[in-house]
Design a protein around this motif. Structure first.
Motif, PDB file in Angstrom:
ATOM      1  N   VAL A   6      13.184 -14.473  80.486  1.00 54.94           N
ATOM      2  CA  VAL A   6      14.212 -15.307  79.853  1.00 54.94           C
ATOM      3  C   VAL A   6      14.359 -16.632  80.602  1.00 54.94           C
ATOM      4  N   GLY A   7      14.316 -17.715  79.817  1.00 56.20           N
ATOM      5  CA  GLY A   7      14.455 -19.064  80.372  1.00 56.20           C
ATOM      6  C   GLY A   7      13.150 -19.701  80.796  1.00 56.20           C
ATOM      7  N   LYS A   8      12.079 -18.926  80.829  1.00 56.66           N
ATOM      8  CA  LYS A   8      10.787 -19.470  81.268  1.00 56.66           C
ATOM      9  C   LYS A   8      10.112 -20.236  80.143  1.00 56.66           C
ATOM     10  N   LYS A   9       9.513 -21.361  80.502  1.00 52.96           N
ATOM     11  CA  LYS A   9       8.691 -22.125  79.570  1.00 52.96           C
ATOM     12  C   LYS A   9       7.239 -21.714  79.788  1.00 52.96           C
ATOM     13  N   MET A  10       6.536 -21.522  78.678  1.00 50.96           N
ATOM     14  CA  MET A  10       5.139 -21.109  78.732  1.00 50.96           C
ATOM     15  C   MET A  10       4.378 -21.837  77.635  1.00 50.96           C
ATOM     16  N   ILE A  11       3.077 -21.778  77.729  1.00 48.94           N
ATOM     17  CA  ILE A  11       2.240 -22.362  76.688  1.00 48.94           C
ATOM     18  C   ILE A  11       2.365 -21.516  75.430  1.00 48.94           C
ATOM     19  N   LYS A  50       9.397 -21.381  74.854  1.00 48.68           N
ATOM     20  CA  LYS A  50      10.414 -20.910  75.790  1.00 48.68           C
ATOM     21  C   LYS A  50      10.865 -19.510  75.374  1.00 48.68           C
ATOM     22  N   VAL A  51      11.100 -18.666  76.370  1.00 53.16           N
ATOM     23  CA  VAL A  51      11.596 -17.316  76.127  1.00 53.16           C
ATOM     24  C   VAL A  51      13.120 -17.375  76.159  1.00 53.16           C
ATOM     25  N   LYS A  52      13.717 -16.804  75.110  1.00 54.06           N
ATOM     26  CA  LYS A  52      15.170 -16.863  74.952  1.00 54.06           C
ATOM     27  C   LYS A  52      15.742 -15.461  74.756  1.00 54.06           C
ATOM     28  N   LYS A  53      16.978 -15.278  75.216  1.00 57.71           N
ATOM     29  CA  LYS A  53      17.742 -14.056  74.940  1.00 57.71           C
ATOM     30  C   LYS A  53      18.909 -14.471  74.057  1.00 57.71           C
ATOM     31  N   ARG A  54      18.976 -13.861  72.878  1.00 60.16           N
ATOM     32  CA  ARG A  54      20.039 -14.200  71.931  1.00 60.16           C
ATOM     33  C   ARG A  54      20.452 -12.949  71.171  1.00 60.16           C
ATOM     34  N   LYS A  55      21.600 -13.032  70.546  1.00 56.73           N
ATOM     35  CA  LYS A  55      22.039 -11.946  69.672  1.00 56.73           C
ATOM     36  C   LYS A  55      21.051 -11.819  68.513  1.00 56.73           C
ATOM     37  N   LEU A  56      20.717 -10.601  68.157  1.00 57.42           N
ATOM     38  CA  LEU A  56      19.801 -10.351  67.045  1.00 57.42           C
ATOM     39  C   LEU A  56      20.274 -11.066  65.788  1.00 57.42           C
ATOM     40  N   VAL A  59      16.662  -5.605  73.434  1.00 54.69           N
ATOM     41  CA  VAL A  59      16.935  -5.246  74.832  1.00 54.69           C
ATOM     42  C   VAL A  59      18.274  -4.538  75.014  1.00 54.69           C
ATOM     43  N   GLY A  60      18.993  -4.300  73.912  1.00 53.99           N
ATOM     44  CA  GLY A  60      20.250  -3.557  73.976  1.00 53.99           C
ATOM     45  C   GLY A  60      21.469  -4.432  73.755  1.00 53.99           C
ATOM     46  N   ASP A  61      22.576  -3.790  73.410  1.00 55.18           N
ATOM     47  CA  ASP A  61      23.872  -4.455  73.200  1.00 55.18           C
ATOM     48  C   ASP A  61      23.806  -5.580  72.173  1.00 55.18           C
ATOM     49  N   GLY A  62      22.927  -5.432  71.175  1.00 65.46           N
ATOM     50  CA  GLY A  62      22.831  -6.433  70.116  1.00 65.46           C
ATOM     51  C   GLY A  62      21.954  -7.621  70.448  1.00 65.46           C
ATOM     52  N   TYR A  63      21.292  -7.615  71.604  1.00 65.25           N
ATOM     53  CA  TYR A  63      20.476  -8.755  72.037  1.00 65.25           C
ATOM     54  C   TYR A  63      18.980  -8.500  71.876  1.00 65.25           C
ATOM     55  N   VAL A  64      18.255  -9.593  71.645  1.00 66.34           N
ATOM     56  CA  VAL A  64      16.794  -9.575  71.642  1.00 66.34           C
ATOM     57  C   VAL A  64      16.296 -10.656  72.585  1.00 66.34           C
ATOM     58  N   VAL A  65      15.062 -10.483  73.029  1.00 68.83           N
ATOM     59  CA  VAL A  65      14.341 -11.512  73.778  1.00 68.83           C
ATOM     60  C   VAL A  65      13.177 -11.912  72.887  1.00 68.83           C
ATOM     61  N   HIS A  66      13.009 -13.232  72.706  1.00 67.04           N
ATOM     62  CA  HIS A  66      11.920 -13.708  71.857  1.00 67.04           C
ATOM     63  C   HIS A  66      11.329 -14.985  72.427  1.00 67.04           C
ATOM     64  N   PHE A  67      10.100 -15.275  72.009  1.00 64.36           N
ATOM     65  CA  PHE A  67       9.339 -16.434  72.472  1.00 64.36           C
ATOM     66  C   PHE A  67       9.241 -17.407  71.313  1.00 64.36           C
ATOM     67  N   ALA A  68       9.701 -18.645  71.538  1.00 60.90           N
ATOM     68  CA  ALA A  68       9.743 -19.622  70.452  1.00 60.90           C
ATOM     69  C   ALA A  68       9.059 -20.918  70.850  1.00 60.90           C
TER      70      ALA A  68
END
Length: 167
Positions: free
Chosen positions: A92-97, A51-57, A25-34
């Motif tokens: 980001v921050g959402k919990k999903m199945i 949960k969907v998280k935004k963290r540094k790659l 998503v830019g500036d060294g960050y990714v969004v991923h589902f874990a």
């Protein structure tokens, strides 16, 4: 050295036994589902918590090898990068199945990029299971049962490895 990812790129991270996926998503960050439930989600119909998280790659990758992988661009039109990033950040921050078979990190990432959830890892495993069924017709039930058990063990081991790294 891997080229610098661009916003909207899919990032494939090579873990032991499976690949984890994220969206840059830019500036060294990714969004991923874990998967955050501690359960493998391997049983069909079993729902796990994700949960969907935004963290540094670099934090998501840790010591694993990674690559930009937009190879489905040849068969599926990617959505505009700005739209991919905006939608990724909205999760980001959402919990999903979470389900290894129906809604994993690769499904999440490909749906953001292409508007269609796909997991080539799941397709490969399903193909292996299909080969086991074909074996029943050709070689007989005993050979098919052995092939089916092997395919299930591969799936189970892959899924249990995916929960050991809660990225």
């Amino acid at each position: 050295m891997e080229p610098e990812p661009q916003p909207g790129d899919l990032i494939e991270i090579f873990r032991v036994g499976y690949q984890h996926w994220a969206v840059y998503v830019g500036d060294g960050y990714v969004v991923h589902f874990a998967n955050i439930s501690g359960s493998s989600g391997i049983n069909l119909g079993q729902a796990c918590s994700g949960k969907v998280k935004k963290r540094k790659l670099r934090h998501v990758v840790q010591n694993s090898r990674w690559q930009i992988n937009n190879k489905l661009d040849t068969t599926h039109k990617p959505r505009p990068a700005q739209q991919i990033v905006k939608e990724a950040l909205s999760y980001v921050g959402k919990k999903m199945i979470y389900s290894v078979h129906l809604r994993n990190c690769e499904h999440f990432a490909t749906e953001l990029r292409y508007g269609k959830a796909m997991s080539l890892q799941v397709i490969k495993v399903a193909s292996a299971a299909g080969a086991a069924v074909a074996g029943a017709v050709i070689a007989g039930p005993a050979v098919a049962a052995a092939a089916a058990i092997t395919a299930l063990l591969v799936v189970k081991n892959s899924a249990s490895m995916s929960t050991s790294s809660s990225s």
